[in-house]
Design a protein around this motif. Structure first.
Motif, mmCIF file in Angstrom:
data_model
loop_
_atom_site.group_PDB
_atom_site.id
_atom_site.type_symbol
_atom_site.label_atom_id
_atom_site.label_comp_id
_atom_site.label_asym_id
_atom_site.label_seq_id
_atom_site.Cartn_x
_atom_site.Cartn_y
_atom_site.Cartn_z
ATOM 1 N N GLU A 1 1.002 -1.329 0.027
ATOM 2 C CA GLU A 1 -0.088 -0.356 0.155
ATOM 3 C C GLU A 1 0.853 1.047 -0.237
ATOM 4 O OE1 GLU A 1 -3.145 -0.404 3.239
ATOM 5 O OE2 GLU A 1 -3.914 -1.911 1.891
ATOM 6 N N TYR A 2 2.474 1.147 -0.168
ATOM 7 C CA TYR A 2 2.955 2.305 -0.073
ATOM 8 C C TYR A 2 2.517 2.913 -2.027
ATOM 9 C CZ TYR A 2 5.230 1.091 3.593
ATOM 10 O OH TYR A 2 5.353 1.077 4.684
ATOM 11 N N LYS A 3 2.809 3.998 -1.351
ATOM 12 C CA LYS A 3 2.476 4.670 -2.811
ATOM 13 C C LYS A 3 3.757 5.679 -3.651
ATOM 14 C CE LYS A 3 -1.669 5.561 -1.778
ATOM 15 N NZ LYS A 3 -3.520 4.090 -2.422
ATOM 16 N N VAL A 4 3.952 6.122 -4.707
ATOM 17 C CA VAL A 4 4.293 6.780 -6.127
ATOM 18 C C VAL A 4 4.630 7.828 -5.228
ATOM 19 C CG1 VAL A 4 5.290 7.299 -7.866
ATOM 20 C CG2 VAL A 4 4.621 5.480 -7.335
ATOM 21 N N GLY A 5 6.556 8.855 -5.211
ATOM 22 C CA GLY A 5 6.376 9.805 -4.977
ATOM 23 C C GLY A 5 8.444 10.302 -4.932
ATOM 24 N N LEU A 6 8.666 11.619 -4.957
ATOM 25 C CA LEU A 6 10.042 12.107 -5.086
ATOM 26 C C LEU A 6 10.690 10.956 -3.931
ATOM 27 C CD1 LEU A 6 11.675 14.663 -6.040
ATOM 28 C CD2 LEU A 6 10.981 15.665 -4.335
ATOM 29 N N THR A 7 11.660 10.723 -5.210
ATOM 30 C CA THR A 7 12.487 10.141 -4.150
ATOM 31 C C THR A 7 14.407 10.507 -5.483
ATOM 32 O OG1 THR A 7 13.043 8.611 -5.959
ATOM 33 C CG2 THR A 7 11.426 7.780 -4.109
ATOM 34 N N ILE A 8 14.625 10.249 -4.909
ATOM 35 C CA ILE A 8 16.902 10.156 -5.190
ATOM 36 C C ILE A 8 17.212 9.191 -6.101
ATOM 37 C CG2 ILE A 8 18.515 11.744 -4.796
ATOM 38 C CD1 ILE A 8 17.555 12.952 -2.551
ATOM 39 N N SER A 9 17.320 9.308 -7.330
ATOM 40 C CA SER A 9 17.616 8.047 -7.806
ATOM 41 C C SER A 9 18.904 8.511 -8.536
ATOM 42 C CB SER A 9 16.824 6.919 -8.537
ATOM 43 O OG SER A 9 17.476 5.927 -9.631
ATOM 44 N N ASN A 10 20.045 7.499 -8.480
ATOM 45 C CA ASN A 10 21.016 8.505 -9.461
ATOM 46 C C ASN A 10 21.362 9.568 -9.083
ATOM 47 O OD1 ASN A 10 21.546 5.859 -10.866
ATOM 48 N ND2 ASN A 10 19.917 6.172 -12.193
ATOM 49 N N ASN A 11 21.518 9.526 -7.791
ATOM 50 C CA ASN A 11 21.762 10.862 -7.526
ATOM 51 C C ASN A 11 21.212 12.504 -8.301
ATOM 52 O OD1 ASN A 11 24.209 10.246 -5.866
ATOM 53 N ND2 ASN A 11 25.219 9.492 -7.405
ATOM 54 N N LYS A 12 19.926 12.421 -8.313
ATOM 55 C CA LYS A 12 19.520 13.405 -9.115
ATOM 56 C C LYS A 12 17.665 12.357 -8.480
ATOM 57 C CE LYS A 12 18.421 10.953 -13.415
ATOM 58 N NZ LYS A 12 18.771 11.000 -15.115
ATOM 59 N N PRO A 13 16.857 14.004 -8.388
ATOM 60 C CA PRO A 13 15.003 13.780 -7.733
ATOM 61 C C PRO A 13 14.719 12.351 -8.789
ATOM 62 C CG PRO A 13 16.356 15.846 -7.678
ATOM 63 C CD PRO A 13 17.348 15.395 -8.029
ATOM 64 N N SER A 14 13.775 12.030 -8.358
ATOM 65 C CA SER A 14 13.352 11.040 -9.309
ATOM 66 C C SER A 14 11.944 10.689 -8.953
ATOM 67 C CB SER A 14 13.918 9.727 -9.751
ATOM 68 O OG SER A 14 13.315 8.992 -10.291
ATOM 69 N N THR A 15 11.367 9.756 -9.129
ATOM 70 C CA THR A 15 9.763 8.934 -8.132
ATOM 71 C C THR A 15 9.909 7.812 -8.011
ATOM 72 O OG1 THR A 15 8.962 9.198 -10.408
ATOM 73 C CG2 THR A 15 8.541 11.345 -9.732
ATOM 74 N N GLY A 16 9.270 7.542 -7.344
ATOM 75 C CA GLY A 16 9.482 5.731 -6.694
ATOM 76 C C GLY A 16 8.296 5.089 -5.701
ATOM 77 N N ILE A 17 8.487 4.197 -5.994
ATOM 78 C CA ILE A 17 7.536 3.747 -4.615
ATOM 79 C C ILE A 17 8.103 3.927 -3.197
ATOM 80 C CG2 ILE A 17 6.551 1.765 -3.976
ATOM 81 C CD1 ILE A 17 5.073 2.687 -6.177
ATOM 82 N N GLY A 18 7.290 4.211 -2.498
ATOM 83 C CA GLY A 18 7.919 4.004 -0.631
ATOM 84 C C GLY A 18 8.661 5.489 -0.850
ATOM 85 N N CYS A 19 8.501 5.928 -1.199
ATOM 86 C CA CYS A 19 8.732 8.070 -1.138
ATOM 87 C C CYS A 19 8.273 8.248 0.573
ATOM 88 C CB CYS A 19 8.453 8.777 -1.629
ATOM 89 S SG CYS A 19 7.181 9.261 -1.506
ATOM 90 N N GLY A 20 9.692 8.880 1.121
ATOM 91 C CA GLY A 20 9.889 9.616 2.522
ATOM 92 C C GLY A 20 11.035 8.455 3.401
#
Length: 214
Positions: free
Chosen positions: A41-60
């Protein structure tokens, strides 16, 4: 995305809230949280991937471990595993509340945040969301004899081969409560991070001292 982050933190906080860390016991963030997937039940949001802002499941969850790490730094607990985002400075210091370099980076089943209780004290983590903030407390069964102060020193921006870097050191001071005297001081992080935002308003040195560049 910020709303989804709040949803994710509301799901995870109860899994950590109230946990006791007794003498000799370890703490593992992912051991308590488990997979942060859509299936859970985790949602998509702002994450950091490959040293840049991105989106992904489990943000926060990086913010979650940021909070725990900041509290642990002010305790007698021993940090066992801690990963950083600080090879890159992704966001300006506007409203930054803790020194750059004290953040955490975590990825389920790959990068964890862990500490261990090497004291004779029993600690308890309290974490909860109030609709706007993630709140946290670190409690102990008896008062610590020492307090801790974490600060950034010698912060500056440098330009090397046309690339701007953020430099500085993060210092942790151990202070005896009874006397107020600093009894130990250590550098817990030396920062040399590539700046990834607009640098036009920054005061920049042409090169960094060799002690920082190393």
């Amino acid at each position: 995305m910020q709303e989804n982050k709040a949803v994710n933190l509301a799901l995870s906080a109860p899994k950590v809230n109230g946990i006791l860390i007794r003498p000799g016991e370890p703490f593992s963030f992912w051991h308590l949280i488990g997979p942060d997937t859509a299936r859970h039940e985790y949602k998509v949001g702002l994450t950091i991937s490959n040293n840049k802002p991105s989106t992904g499941i489990g943000c926060g969850h990086c913010q979650f471990t940021n909070l725990i790490h900041w509290m642990v730094l002010h305790s007698d607990l021993t940090i066992v595993e801690h990963h950083h985002h600080d090879g890159f400075d992704l966001f300006p210091d506007y409203k930054r509340q803790i020194p750059f370099g004290t953040e955490t980076s975590i990825v389920y089943n790959y990068l964890d945040y862990r500490f261990r209780n090497d004291t004779d004290n029993v600690y308890q983590l309290l974490v909860y969301t109030d609709g706007e903030y993630l709140q946290g407390e670190l409690r102990a069964s008896k008062e610590q004899k020492s307090a801790y102060h974490i600060c950034a020193e010698n912060e500056f921006f440098s330009k090397e081969d046309g690339i701007v870097f953020k430099n500085g050191t993060v210092i942790r001071k151990k202070i005896e409560k009874r006397s107020g005297v600093c009894i130990h001081e250590e550098t817990i992080r030396t920062n040399h991070a590539r700046v990834m935002y607009d640098t036009s308003g920054l005061e920049i040195r042409k090169t960094a001292p060799s002690s920082i560049r190393e």
